[in-house]
Each structure stands twice: as C-alpha cells, then as structure tokens.
Design a protein around this motif. Structure first.
Motif, PDB file in Angstrom:
ATOM      1  N   HIS A 129      -9.573 -10.030  41.739  1.00 41.00           N
ATOM      2  CA  HIS A 129      -8.184 -10.277  41.379  1.00 41.00           C
ATOM      3  C   HIS A 129      -7.254  -9.235  42.002  1.00 41.00           C
ATOM      4  O   HIS A 129      -7.665  -8.101  42.294  1.00 41.00           O
ATOM      5  N   ALA A 130      -6.023  -9.664  42.154  1.00 37.13           N
ATOM      6  CA  ALA A 130      -5.014  -8.775  42.736  1.00 37.13           C
ATOM      7  C   ALA A 130      -4.787  -7.559  41.834  1.00 37.13           C
ATOM      8  O   ALA A 130      -4.857  -7.651  40.601  1.00 37.13           O
ATOM      9  N   LEU A 131      -4.522  -6.437  42.449  1.00 35.85           N
ATOM     10  CA  LEU A 131      -4.152  -5.206  41.734  1.00 35.85           C
ATOM     11  C   LEU A 131      -2.804  -4.737  42.273  1.00 35.85           C
ATOM     12  O   LEU A 131      -2.711  -3.837  43.116  1.00 35.85           O
ATOM     13  N   PRO A 132      -1.730  -5.384  41.823  1.00 41.59           N
ATOM     14  CA  PRO A 132      -0.407  -5.070  42.391  1.00 41.59           C
ATOM     15  C   PRO A 132       0.074  -3.653  42.083  1.00 41.59           C
ATOM     16  O   PRO A 132       0.912  -3.112  42.807  1.00 41.59           O
ATOM     17  N   GLU A 133      -0.475  -3.040  41.025  1.00 44.35           N
ATOM     18  CA  GLU A 133      -0.019  -1.696  40.647  1.00 44.35           C
ATOM     19  C   GLU A 133      -0.830  -0.579  41.312  1.00 44.35           C
ATOM     20  O   GLU A 133      -0.554   0.598  41.111  1.00 44.35           O
ATOM     21  N   ARG A 134      -1.878  -0.994  42.076  1.00 46.90           N
ATOM     22  CA  ARG A 134      -2.715   0.033  42.683  1.00 46.90           C
ATOM     23  C   ARG A 134      -1.931   0.846  43.708  1.00 46.90           C
ATOM     24  O   ARG A 134      -1.160   0.293  44.479  1.00 46.90           O
ATOM     25  N   CYS A 492     -12.933 -16.373  53.382  1.00 41.40           N
ATOM     26  CA  CYS A 492     -12.151 -15.665  52.368  1.00 41.40           C
ATOM     27  C   CYS A 492     -10.738 -16.259  52.290  1.00 41.40           C
ATOM     28  O   CYS A 492     -10.112 -16.538  53.320  1.00 41.40           O
ATOM     29  N   PHE A 493     -10.232 -16.433  51.056  1.00 43.88           N
ATOM     30  CA  PHE A 493      -8.882 -16.957  50.815  1.00 43.88           C
ATOM     31  C   PHE A 493      -8.079 -15.846  50.145  1.00 43.88           C
ATOM     32  O   PHE A 493      -8.411 -15.396  49.047  1.00 43.88           O
ATOM     33  N   GLN A 494      -7.021 -15.407  50.822  1.00 37.52           N
ATOM     34  CA  GLN A 494      -6.209 -14.306  50.318  1.00 37.52           C
ATOM     35  C   GLN A 494      -4.861 -14.798  49.831  1.00 37.52           C
ATOM     36  O   GLN A 494      -4.093 -15.421  50.581  1.00 37.52           O
ATOM     37  N   ASP A 495      -4.582 -14.547  48.555  1.00 41.18           N
ATOM     38  CA  ASP A 495      -3.299 -14.907  47.934  1.00 41.18           C
ATOM     39  C   ASP A 495      -2.986 -16.392  48.089  1.00 41.18           C
ATOM     40  O   ASP A 495      -1.811 -16.791  48.258  1.00 41.18           O
ATOM     41  N   VAL A 496      -4.000 -17.229  48.062  1.00 41.71           N
ATOM     42  CA  VAL A 496      -3.798 -18.675  48.165  1.00 41.71           C
ATOM     43  C   VAL A 496      -3.467 -19.224  46.781  1.00 41.71           C
ATOM     44  O   VAL A 496      -4.160 -18.904  45.803  1.00 41.71           O
ATOM     45  N   PRO A 497      -2.426 -20.054  46.666  1.00 41.65           N
ATOM     46  CA  PRO A 497      -2.076 -20.617  45.357  1.00 41.65           C
ATOM     47  C   PRO A 497      -3.244 -21.385  44.730  1.00 41.65           C
ATOM     48  O   PRO A 497      -4.032 -22.020  45.423  1.00 41.65           O
ATOM     49  N   GLU A 498      -3.333 -21.319  43.422  1.00 37.08           N
ATOM     50  CA  GLU A 498      -4.433 -21.942  42.676  1.00 37.08           C
ATOM     51  C   GLU A 498      -4.628 -23.402  43.044  1.00 37.08           C
ATOM     52  O   GLU A 498      -5.739 -23.865  43.256  1.00 37.08           O
ATOM     53  N   VAL A 499      -3.551 -24.142  43.165  1.00 39.89           N
ATOM     54  CA  VAL A 499      -3.645 -25.580  43.410  1.00 39.89           C
ATOM     55  C   VAL A 499      -4.244 -25.883  44.782  1.00 39.89           C
ATOM     56  O   VAL A 499      -4.772 -26.975  45.010  1.00 39.89           O
TER      57      VAL A 499
END
Length: 524
Positions: A129-134, A492-499
């Motif tokens: 999962h993304a860690l935007p605060e890292r 690998c799929f990076q930041d791809v929308p769930e749908v």
C-alpha cells in the motif's frame, strides 16, 4: 475418428500438398496410413496470427474459466481412449497398458492445472500500500502479479506420444498460464498427434474460446519448426528431445530481433551412485532394480540410468554378475523409430570400440530394434574423458568402478547438468552420502535415495529439469504445477485505480486469494 493427415489451423484444417510422410510400425517394419501433409508457410503464418489475436482475450479469461477449459480437454482425451489404443501402439511399438497409463497421466496433468487455477494463488499477487507520509520520499501504491507471456510453440516428444506431446505437460502448463499454443507434432506418431489435437480443438469449441487458442502443425523435417520459433508472434518455446534439437531451437530463438526463451528438456545420463554398505548388503536386489530401470521402454526415457558408479569389492562383483545376467537375457526389441535405433547402435558401437572399456553385454540390434548394452570402465577414465558420459538413448549403461569411496564425489563433481542422480545407500553410508548430496544437488534437478530415476510423479513438488545441458534453464521444471512458471512474467501496477486493476489485485479481494499484503501472506 477419420484421420485426415492435415494440420489444424485454428478451427480449420490445413491444405494437402508438399512432401508427405507417414507413421511407422516399428514392430512390423511397415509404413502406416494415412499420409501426412506438412503445414504450408502461409498456414504457419495464419496459425501465428490467430494465436496473437487470441492471446489478450485468453489471458484475460478468469482463471476459473480456464480451469473449466482444462477439464474439458481432460474429458476429451479420456473419451478418445479407444482411438488412441487403435493407433498409438502401432506407430510407437509401445504396449496398450503403457498407452493407457500415459493417457491417464496426460488427462491428469490438465486436471491438476485446473485445480491450481481454481485455487488461484499461482498468480503470486503482491500488494504494497501507498505510504504518502513516508519521508524523505513517499511510497506509491504497488501491486504485482504473474501474467501470461503470449503464444507458445510446443514441440512434441518422440518417446512420450501422449504425456509429452501435443496434449502433454508443455501444452497443459502453457494453456493454464493463459497462453495460446501452437503445437508441432512429432513425425514419429502423427496419428496419435492428430487425435490429441482433435481433443483439444473440441474443448476450445465447447468452451467458446477464440480459435487461435490452439493449432496443430505437421512436418517431417525442420522447416515448420524453424518458421514457428522465428515468428514474432511466438513468445516462448517448450521442447523435449535431443541436445542437438534443443540447442538448434535455442540458437534460433536467441538470434531473433527480439529473443525469446526456449524451455528445452534435452536428456541426461542420470548417474546412480552405489555406496559401499548398500552394495555389500543387497547387490542382487540393486542389480534387479537397475536392470528393470535400464530396460524399461527399451531405455527410451530421459530418466533412464546411463552411468552406474560403484566401489569395488565382494558386493560389486555380485552386483555386476547379476546385472550382466539380467541384461543378457533380453534380446533386441523395437525402438520408436528406425532413426532412434540407428543412433542407439552408433552410440553403443562408440563405447565398444574404446580401449578403456570392457564390453559385458552387447546384443545384436537391427533395423528398428535395439539390444541392451553394458560396459565397464575405471572411474578414473570418467574423470578425464567426458565422452564416457554422453547420453546413449536406449538400454545402455556404463558401469564405473572405483576402489576409493572418495572417488564417488570426484566423479559427481565432474558431471554435466543432469535431470536426476540416485544414491543407493544404507544407514552406514550416511557419512559418505552427506559428502555426495551437496555436490549432486548443485548438478541435478532431482536427487533420489534407494529408488530408480525412471518414473516421474506428476505433482506440485516434482522437479523435472536440471542445469544445462539437462535442460535449457535449470530454474524451471517441465513436470508438475511449477511448470506453469515458464510461461508467465511479473507485471507491476503502480497507482492504478481500483476499478482498472485485475481482480486478483483489487483491495476487496473478490477472488478470495492468498496474497502477500505489505509483506504478510494473508487471505484478505
């Protein structure tokens, strides 16, 4: 079934023409009808085009729907048992019981892959999962899984007309991965190949799949195979056969503008190490077991034992005497093709002509028949001359004698890559075995203890492969569910929308798969 002698190009049949060929009855020594027509260049092109068109549709098919397709193939194969029993023994010389066993194995492979697809974890789904605060750099949302590589060319084997051919393990694993298959039938058993192709085609139609999911091409030479491997639509190759054949395909594939992998299983001498206590305790039983393994199927197995390394002594003498007795009692038997029989006799002749070998058994072979052969040599010769460890495809073995137990590890360390190695041992041999095991594990795909290498169980933990030249890439197996990994690649799929994500990688886990989520394997 009415055999037509024509290729399957998707859902259609090929055209007659070209230099035709027939199957061969090795027992009767006669040609068999019908005549088979090689695929024309435009038919190879059409099969590749159809496969390329079908590839994205077939790869996107949910795994559980592909599992239904594989089950259909298994049922179609089993429903054709009477047809196989009518033609396969005639064009191979193999007994009906062997054909029934192979048919069950072929169908079982498709069913085993179907169960793998139903369970679903083969995709090796991973989610971080993304860690935007890292800090200092945020981590994006990353998700990966295995996906099909695309169309696969499969070359049928001469010695397994069902289990390693048109509807064999390479085809099963490629289709399971979601890759369309173009099979090149082996000319040694064309009628069997045509019937197997009919079974797969029936399953394609029954499941409403694109016609390019499977095609079958005939050719008695190399032209069709070369064109297939060089075609840009083909993304990988599965092959079982000789080192020369596998090496030729590897070179063709490497020379393409876009090189592709060739997963070639190219044979082995499958060394057997007879440790001192075992040899002294049960020499006759060991000789009986190894004689049966050497003789099985006229030695036409890639796992037939071709090198027996043993320590001299009373047990050795009893072992050798019994082995000579068992092999001498067998006369020449039909081999799969006249060409295989001729190459076998040439190999036996080369060993017999050497000054450093003693011939213990050498029967008379003729035409399409081969007789067992056994030679003895000092183990020191094996250390200095690699020609003594060249595979002779058939019932032939070299017995390498040594007076020093430590020579066993020395011989093992000089071997090329092998499919198998066997230790015949007792508890008192454990210290010696502990020295041999790490050496052998570095050079083979499967290490056996107190068994014979002929007989490859089809199950998830089986490894049928080994370091080159046993196979083209020792990281993979050609048998068992792990064989699927030859025909997939990670994406690998990076930041791809769930749908837009594949179902396997969606946060809701709609397929209820085991996945690695933030470094933890879980079903969530």
């Amino acid at each position: 079934m009415a055999w037509m002698g024509l290729s399957w190009i998707g859902a259609g049949r090929g055209e007659p023409g070209g230099t035709t060929f027939t199957g061969w009855d090795p027992e009767a020594g006669v040609a068999l009808e019908p005549r088979y027509h090689p695929a024309h260049p435009h038919e190879v092109e059409r099969a590749c085009q159809l496969a390329e068109e079908a590839a994205p549709v077939f790869a996107a098919l949910p795994s559980r729907q592909r599992a239904v397709f594989l089950e259909h193939i298994a049922e179609s194969l089993l429903a054709a048992e009477a047809d196989f029993l009518a033609v396969t023994p005639r064009e191979t010389g193999l007994p009906p019981a062997r054909i029934q066993g192979e048919l069950g194995r072929a169908a079982g492979q498709f069913r085993q892959f179907a169960r793998l697809l139903e369970e679903g974890s083969w995709v090796d789904a991973r989610i971080d999962h993304a860690l935007p605060e890292r800090r200092p750099v945020p981590r994006p949302d990353l998700r990966s899984m295995l996906r099909a590589v695309g169309p696969v060319a499969v070359f049928g084997a001469s010695n397994f007309p069902l289990a390693f051919s048109v509807a064999g393990g390479d085809t099963a694993s490629a289709l399971a991965a979601g890759c369309p298959v173009i099979a090149k039938a082996h000319p040694a058993h064309p009628a069997t190949s045509e019937r197997a192709g009919e079974a797969v085609r029936a399953a394609v139609a029954a499941c409403g799949l694109p016609e390019g999911v499977f095609s079958l091409l005939f050719d008695a030479g190399t032209q069709v195979g070369r064109a297939l491997v060089q075609h840009p639509a083909i993304r990988a190759v599965g092959f079982t056969g000789s080192r020369a054949g596998g090496r030729a395909l590897m070179d063709l594939a490497a020379a393409r503008p876009v090189p592709i992998p060739v997963f070639a299983e190219m044979g082995s001498i499958n060394p057997v190490f007879l440790l001192p206590e075992a040899l002294d305790t049960r020499p006759v039983a060991l000789a009986d077991a190894l004689a049966a393994s050497i003789l099985q199927g006229a030695g036409q197995f890639c796992t037939s034992p071709g090198l027996l390394v043993a320590v001299d002594g009373a047990g050795y003498e009893a072992f050798r005497a019994r082995l000579v007795e068992r092999l001498s009692a067998v006369s020449a038997v039909p081999m799969l093709t006249p060409g295989i029989a001729e190459r076998f006799r040439e190999g036996v002749g080369r060993l017999a002509a050497r000054k450093d070998t003693r011939t213990w058994v050498r029967g008379e072979g003729r035409e399409a028949r081969g007789a067992p052969a056994l030679f003895e040599v000092d183990a020191g010769a094996v250390l200095t001359d690699a020609a003594l460890t060249d595979e002779v495809f058939g019932s032939c073995a070299v017995l390498a004698r040594t007076r020093e137990p430590r020579d066993l590890a020395r011989v093992a360390s000089r071997l090329e890559g092998q499919l198998t190695a066997t230790l015949m041992m007792e508890a008192a041999d454990h210290a010696l075995a502990s020295e041999l095991l790490p050496v052998l594990a570095d050079r083979v795909g499967r290490v056996l203890v107190n068994g014979v290498p002929t007989g490859v169980e089809v199950c998830p933990s089986m490894v049928h492969g080994g370091p080159y030249p046993a196979s083209a890439d020792g990281r993979f197996t050609a048998v068992g569910t792990g064989a699927l990994r030859r025909f997939v690649r990670p994406v690998c799929f990076q930041d791809v929308p769930e749908v837009l994500l594949p179902a396997e990688l969606r946060e809701s886990n709609p397929l209820d798969l085991w996945r690695t989520v933030d470094g933890v394997l879980k079903r969530a």
